[in-house]
Design a protein around this motif. Structure first.
Motif, PDB file in Angstrom:
ATOM      1  N   SER A 145      13.707   2.213  12.397  1.00 57.91           N
ATOM      2  CA  SER A 145      13.736   1.641  10.948  1.00 57.91           C
ATOM      3  C   SER A 145      12.418   1.475  10.629  1.00 57.91           C
ATOM      4  O   SER A 145      12.007   1.743   9.531  1.00 57.91           O
ATOM      5  CB  SER A 145      14.658   0.518  10.763  1.00 57.91           C
ATOM      6  N   PHE A 146      11.712   0.536  11.346  1.00 62.82           N
ATOM      7  CA  PHE A 146      10.267   0.397  11.254  1.00 62.82           C
ATOM      8  C   PHE A 146       9.394   1.648  10.832  1.00 62.82           C
ATOM      9  O   PHE A 146       8.646   1.843   9.882  1.00 62.82           O
ATOM     10  CB  PHE A 146       9.596  -0.381  11.990  1.00 62.82           C
ATOM     11  N   VAL A 147       9.459   2.763  11.617  1.00 63.98           N
ATOM     12  CA  VAL A 147       8.783   4.000  11.485  1.00 63.98           C
ATOM     13  C   VAL A 147       9.009   4.642  10.314  1.00 63.98           C
ATOM     14  O   VAL A 147       8.428   5.175   9.624  1.00 63.98           O
ATOM     15  CB  VAL A 147       8.970   4.838  12.759  1.00 63.98           C
ATOM     16  N   LEU A 148      10.636   4.438  10.134  1.00 63.44           N
ATOM     17  CA  LEU A 148      11.185   5.270   8.788  1.00 63.44           C
ATOM     18  C   LEU A 148      10.775   4.776   7.592  1.00 63.44           C
ATOM     19  O   LEU A 148      10.415   5.450   6.386  1.00 63.44           O
ATOM     20  CB  LEU A 148      12.688   5.299   8.740  1.00 63.44           C
ATOM     21  N   LEU A 149      10.422   3.229   7.546  1.00 63.74           N
ATOM     22  CA  LEU A 149       9.916   2.610   6.530  1.00 63.74           C
ATOM     23  C   LEU A 149       8.396   3.172   6.311  1.00 63.74           C
ATOM     24  O   LEU A 149       8.227   3.082   4.959  1.00 63.74           O
ATOM     25  CB  LEU A 149       9.909   1.070   6.607  1.00 63.74           C
ATOM     26  N   THR A 150       7.757   3.285   7.131  1.00 62.37           N
ATOM     27  CA  THR A 150       6.514   3.536   6.758  1.00 62.37           C
ATOM     28  C   THR A 150       5.743   5.188   6.709  1.00 62.37           C
ATOM     29  O   THR A 150       4.774   5.418   6.725  1.00 62.37           O
ATOM     30  CB  THR A 150       5.492   2.883   8.167  1.00 62.37           C
ATOM     31  N   LEU A 151       6.993   5.921   7.169  1.00 58.26           N
ATOM     32  CA  LEU A 151       6.703   7.301   7.223  1.00 58.26           C
ATOM     33  C   LEU A 151       6.394   7.875   5.775  1.00 58.26           C
ATOM     34  O   LEU A 151       6.932   7.568   4.624  1.00 58.26           O
ATOM     35  CB  LEU A 151       8.194   7.813   7.482  1.00 58.26           C
ATOM     36  N   GLY A 152       5.266   8.528   5.601  1.00 54.85           N
ATOM     37  CA  GLY A 152       4.383   8.787   4.303  1.00 54.85           C
ATOM     38  C   GLY A 152       3.412   8.167   4.166  1.00 54.85           C
ATOM     39  O   GLY A 152       2.349   8.434   3.420  1.00 54.85           O
ATOM     40  N   GLY A 153       3.188   6.786   4.640  1.00 56.97           N
ATOM     41  CA  GLY A 153       2.245   6.017   4.604  1.00 56.97           C
ATOM     42  C   GLY A 153       1.758   5.463   3.050  1.00 56.97           C
ATOM     43  O   GLY A 153       0.390   4.997   3.057  1.00 56.97           O
ATOM     44  N   GLU A 154       2.573   5.513   2.328  1.00 63.16           N
ATOM     45  CA  GLU A 154       2.422   4.742   0.788  1.00 63.16           C
ATOM     46  C   GLU A 154       1.903   3.320   0.974  1.00 63.16           C
ATOM     47  O   GLU A 154       2.838   2.746   1.804  1.00 63.16           O
ATOM     48  CB  GLU A 154       3.417   5.302   0.059  1.00 63.16           C
ATOM     49  N   GLN A 155       1.425   2.878   0.123  1.00 62.71           N
ATOM     50  CA  GLN A 155       0.885   1.223   0.232  1.00 62.71           C
ATOM     51  C   GLN A 155       2.209   0.505  -0.087  1.00 62.71           C
ATOM     52  O   GLN A 155       2.510  -0.512   0.648  1.00 62.71           O
ATOM     53  CB  GLN A 155       0.235   1.048  -0.864  1.00 62.71           C
ATOM     54  N   LYS A 156       3.060   0.985  -0.892  1.00 65.56           N
ATOM     55  CA  LYS A 156       4.199  -0.085  -1.126  1.00 65.56           C
ATOM     56  C   LYS A 156       5.369  -0.196   0.157  1.00 65.56           C
ATOM     57  O   LYS A 156       5.786  -0.901   0.511  1.00 65.56           O
ATOM     58  CB  LYS A 156       5.075   0.364  -2.213  1.00 65.56           C
ATOM     59  N   GLN A 157       5.303   1.233   0.903  1.00 70.11           N
ATOM     60  CA  GLN A 157       5.924   1.155   2.078  1.00 70.11           C
ATOM     61  C   GLN A 157       5.492   0.443   3.236  1.00 70.11           C
ATOM     62  O   GLN A 157       6.039  -0.556   4.009  1.00 70.11           O
ATOM     63  CB  GLN A 157       5.942   2.536   2.535  1.00 70.11           C
ATOM     64  N   LEU A 158       3.992   0.252   3.328  1.00 68.13           N
ATOM     65  CA  LEU A 158       3.375  -0.585   4.356  1.00 68.13           C
ATOM     66  C   LEU A 158       3.677  -1.988   4.181  1.00 68.13           C
ATOM     67  O   LEU A 158       3.858  -2.765   4.940  1.00 68.13           O
ATOM     68  CB  LEU A 158       2.001  -0.265   4.518  1.00 68.13           C
TER      69      LEU A 158
END
Length: 543
Positions: A145-158
């Motif tokens: 889930s952590f990798v899926l949350l950050t997938l794409g690297g957008e600031q709001k995701q991080l």
């Protein structure tokens, strides 16, 4: 299909699908269709598992033929088979949605293998019969889930992922500490074995402390008050397909763990533990819905509503009566389906306008009438409007609260239901009813109106709405299933007998004939044995 194969299939199939996806890493098309086929097979295997459990009773797989509590145990009872079936349904629907919505860049970063890893962890958590393996499956879920949350690297995701992983790591640390303490106290982590040993544990205070540690650990995973802040800060940031899986499944693993722990393990001090659960349930309902009312973006509103609805699920567990617990099971079935669907509908709105902010969208009642109908029915079900599924789930819980004479939680549940209706009508008025703010503005975001794009996003929404409507229409059979599940949960001996039949034989003899106090070393020891037996009998009568 043998029972052992049926129990392990919901874990083995996502693993196999993940491996095949990794082997076809260079082909986007192969990854898409591998994920679709794998999710379809998972759904089918989950349906077979549930049918077998209904036909044969609790199914147990001892890995490597090592008997419990020494080996790795997987258990499928009514509750776990229902949860696995719902996980299969969510994955099937989201896989269809993903074919049309996940961009090639994220696919090449591993979206489909990661989703399969996530659902493998979810199914493993539902089926495991061991606390340490439950911890392992939680960590599998956390990594994926952590990798899926950050997938794409957008600031709001991080930013969202940082809050998500920080609080969930703290929860994992609390869980691991609780595991260490309970193992030191009892010498076992097998849940059936623990249920036996905690019955006669000499220090009830230690058992209560352990219950609080597990409440913190599982409560954080379930996003209960006051441990829920990570959820609304993160669930609106990833792609909608990811948000929908998270909304439907992740917090329900925490709820499932709470139900399992506080019906099987920690039942010696019901007055304290379950009254505390009732307070937590009420505060979770209220804070969640108040947070939703303050938001102005579709997925943030829906994220806070996840928190609020968790309170209803805990309400039945806290009341700890057959009717109330059946209400919790019914509510879980209803909520997983309708909440996943609302996130997918919100995603379609975002694709149409390029934003989910209510001030920036509108007019969808005229431009997308089918979506308006789909949202209206799903939203009314969430709010509990008859004759939709949410009405019957809430009605059962309200009846359970009145039967138990817990009027404060009943009033809270009714008030929160009205506020939920208010926030759903807020989305309706802003996104669907008011005029489109872009009508006189050039440069409205492009919407994929191709036949494949329309089919890919609308087909899973229609499917999930059909399931939601069916739950309402077939409320009687669903209630029968929920009641049978509640009765099974309130009779932990059935679970223990399925996992460790020989070990429980002596316990059953003691229940029938009473403890043999003639073997006590002195009068105080005899008094302690007799008191423990009387206390266990009192607990059974309260159930």
């Amino acid at each position: 299909m043998s029972s052992e194969v049926a129990v392990i299939f919901p874990i083995a199939l996502p693993l196999a699908t993940m491996v095949i996806s990794l082997l076809t890493w260079k082909s986007v098309a192969a990854q898409k269709w591998t994920g679709m086929v794998g999710s379809t097979l998972l759904f089918a295997s989950a349906a077979v598992l549930m049918w077998l459990v209904q036909r044969d009773g609790i199914l147990v797989m001892q890995v490597g033929d090592w008997p419990a509590p020494f080996g790795i145990t997987f258990v499928a009872d009514r509750l776990s088979s229902i949860m696995v079936l719902l996980a299969g349904l969510v994955m099937f629907a989201v896989s269809i949605y993903s074919l049309a919505t996940i961009d090639e860049r994220r696919i090449r970063f591993g979206f489909f293998p990661l989703v399969q890893l996530l659902v493998m962890g979810v199914c493993g958590a539902f089926l495991t019969g061991d606390l340490f393996n439950l911890y392992v499956w939680f960590e599998v879920m956390l990594i994926a889930s952590f990798v899926l949350l950050t997938l794409g690297g957008e600031q709001k995701q991080l930013e969202g992922a940082l809050k998500y992983v920080t609080l969930n790591l703290m929860s994992s640390a609390a869980f691991l500490a609780a595991i260490g303490v309970i193992y030191a106290a009892t010498g076992t982590l097998n849940m059936a074995d623990l249920a036996i040993k905690l019955r006669s544990f000499p220090d009830e205070g230690i058992v209560t402390v352990l219950a609080m540690l597990f409440l913190i650990a599982f409560g954080t995973k379930a996003a209960v008050f006051p441990l829920f802040f990570w959820l609304p800060a993160s669930y609106h940031t990833p792609p909608v397909a990811v948000s929908a899986v998270f909304a439907g499944l992740l917090t329900k693993v925490g709820v499932y763990s709470l139900i399992r722990a506080f019906t099987l393990l920690f039942v010696s001090d019901l007055e304290f533990t379950h009254n505390l659960l009732l307070i937590v349930a009420g505060l979770t309902m209220v804070t969640g819905v108040l947070g939703a009312m303050a938001q102005s973006e579709i997925r943030r509103i829906l994220s806070f509503h996840i928190v609020s609805q968790i309170g209803y699920m805990l309400m039945g567990l806290a009341l700890f009566t057959p009717l109330a617990l059946a209400g919790s099971v019914f509510y879980i079935i209803h909520h997983i389906v309708v909440k996943t669907n609302l996130f997918l509908i919100g995603g379609i709105a975002e694709r149409r306008f390029g934003s989910g902010r209510l001030a920036e969208i509108g007019g969808m009642y005229q431009s997308m009438p089918l979506l308006a109908i789909l949202f209206f029915l799903s939203a009314m079900s969430l709010a509990g409007i008859p004759p939709l599924s949410g009405f019957f789930a809430k009605l059962t819980l309200i009846r359970g609260g009145l039967e138990a004479e817990r009027y404060v939680i009943v009033v809270a549940a009714l008030a929160v239901s009205l506020l939920t209706l208010f926030s759903m009508t807020k989305i309706w008025a802003e996104a669907f009813w008011k005029p489109n703010p872009h009508e006189k503005i050039a440069g409205i975001p492009k919407y994929d109106d191709s036949r494949f794009g329309q089919l890919g996003v609308f087909a899973p929404v229609v499917l999930l709405l059909a399931v939601t409507m069916s739950i309402g229409v077939l409320a009687g059979p669903v209630m029968t299933l929920a009641t049978a599940t509640a009765e099974e949960l309130l009779d932990p001996d059935a679970y223990i007998t399925a996992v460790m039949p020989d070990v429980l034989l002596e316990e059953h003899e003691t229940e029938l004939y009473g403890p043999d106090i003639s073997e006590a070393s002195d009068s105080s020891e005899a008094f302690r044995i007799a008191s423990q037996f009387a206390e266990r009998q009192s607990i059974r009568e309260r159930r």
